[in-house]
Design a protein around this motif. Structure first.
Motif, short mmCIF file in Angstrom:
data_model
loop_
_atom_site.label_atom_id
_atom_site.label_comp_id
_atom_site.label_asym_id
_atom_site.label_seq_id
_atom_site.Cartn_x
_atom_site.Cartn_y
_atom_site.Cartn_z
N GLY A 101 0.81 -1.21 0.00
CA GLY A 101 0.00 0.00 0.00
C GLY A 101 0.84 1.26 0.00
N ILE A 102 0.15 2.39 -0.12
CA ILE A 102 0.79 3.71 -0.15
C ILE A 102 0.59 4.35 1.21
N ALA A 103 1.63 4.91 1.75
CA ALA A 103 1.55 5.58 3.05
C ALA A 103 0.63 6.79 2.96
N GLU A 104 -0.10 7.06 4.05
CA GLU A 104 -0.97 8.24 4.10
C GLU A 104 -0.20 9.48 4.53
N THR A 105 0.90 9.28 5.22
CA THR A 105 1.70 10.39 5.73
C THR A 105 3.15 9.96 5.75
N SER A 106 4.04 10.94 5.73
CA SER A 106 5.47 10.61 5.80
C SER A 106 5.89 10.30 7.23
N ALA A 107 5.03 10.58 8.20
CA ALA A 107 5.30 10.32 9.62
C ALA A 107 6.51 11.09 10.14
N GLY A 108 6.78 12.23 9.54
CA GLY A 108 7.90 13.04 9.99
C GLY A 108 7.76 13.49 11.43
N LEU A 109 6.53 13.80 11.84
CA LEU A 109 6.33 14.22 13.22
C LEU A 109 6.49 13.05 14.19
N VAL A 110 6.13 11.86 13.75
CA VAL A 110 6.35 10.68 14.59
C VAL A 110 7.85 10.51 14.82
N CYS A 111 8.62 10.60 13.74
CA CYS A 111 10.08 10.46 13.85
C CYS A 111 10.66 11.56 14.74
N ALA A 112 10.18 12.77 14.57
CA ALA A 112 10.68 13.89 15.38
C ALA A 112 10.37 13.66 16.86
N LYS A 113 9.16 13.19 17.14
CA LYS A 113 8.78 12.93 18.54
C LYS A 113 9.65 11.82 19.12
N MET A 114 9.87 10.76 18.34
CA MET A 114 10.69 9.64 18.81
C MET A 114 12.14 10.08 19.04
#
Length: 198
Positions: free
Chosen positions: A111-124
């Motif tokens: 599948g295709i991601a809905e978001t790049s999850a950049g904020l998830v990575c930043a939070k982590m």
């Protein structure tokens, strides 16, 4: 990339990781898309990682056509957030905040991601919560087509202008009509104020 495009054959395996990052998004997206289309026409095998989700949202490539197969990282979203999602009680901004609490599982799924999850990575990575909140504000403004306003100085504790010495140095700097004709005393006073900042 130029060498890859010139030398690739149908027997080549090409690995591309985040090509075009650090450029203007439109430039990165267009060059990456053109390069991938060239590689597809050659018939080589390509594995490409990218945060340029626009390649698919703009219809530049379609999953399942022309030998393109998409994969995304599996992400766990808490049950509470899934209920909110199924109730459709969030707009795009809230949906983005939902992904801020997501946990990447480091496992690929179709599948295709809905978001790049950049904020998830930043939070982590431990990025300050105020920075993440400002990022949410910017995402919301850009999504809604609104201008991104400056952060209020009173809310920006990281601002160098929050320091009284920095404000004084700025006043001195702006108070001189032309630094080309500034006196040695003007320069000395400015240097002293700047040295107290750091």
């Amino acid at each position: 990339m130029a060498v890859i495009l010139r030398r690739s054959t149908k027997n080549s395996l090409v690995l591309i990781d985040e090509f075009g990052k650090g450029t203007a998004p439109a430039s990165g997206i267009s060059v990456l898309t053109s390069a991938l289309k060239k590689l597809v026409s050659v018939g080589c095998k390509v594995i490409c990682t990218t945060h340029f989700l626009e390649i698919f949202s703009l219809g530049l490539f379609k999953d399942g056509l022309d030998g393109v197969s998409t994969q995304r990282m599996t992400v766990h979203i808490s049950t509470k957030d899934q209920e909110t999602d199924s109730d459709n009680k969030h707009d795009g901004y809230e949906k983005h905040k939902r992904y801020d609490d997501a946990v990447p599982l480091f496992k690929l799924e179709r599948g295709i991601a809905e978001t790049s999850a950049g904020l998830v990575c930043a939070k982590m990575a431990g990025v300050d919560a105020r920075v993440l909140e400002r990022a949410h504000e910017i995402i919301g403004a850009v999504r809604d087509g609104n201008p991104v306003g400056p952060m209020l100085e009173s809310e920006n504790r990281l601002s160098p202008l929050s320091d009284v010495f920095a404000k004084n140095a700025l006043r001195i700097f702006l108070g001189i009509d032309s630094w080309i004709h500034a006196t040695d005393l003007d320069l000395q006073v400015l240097k002293e104020h700047i040295s107290t900042i750091w």
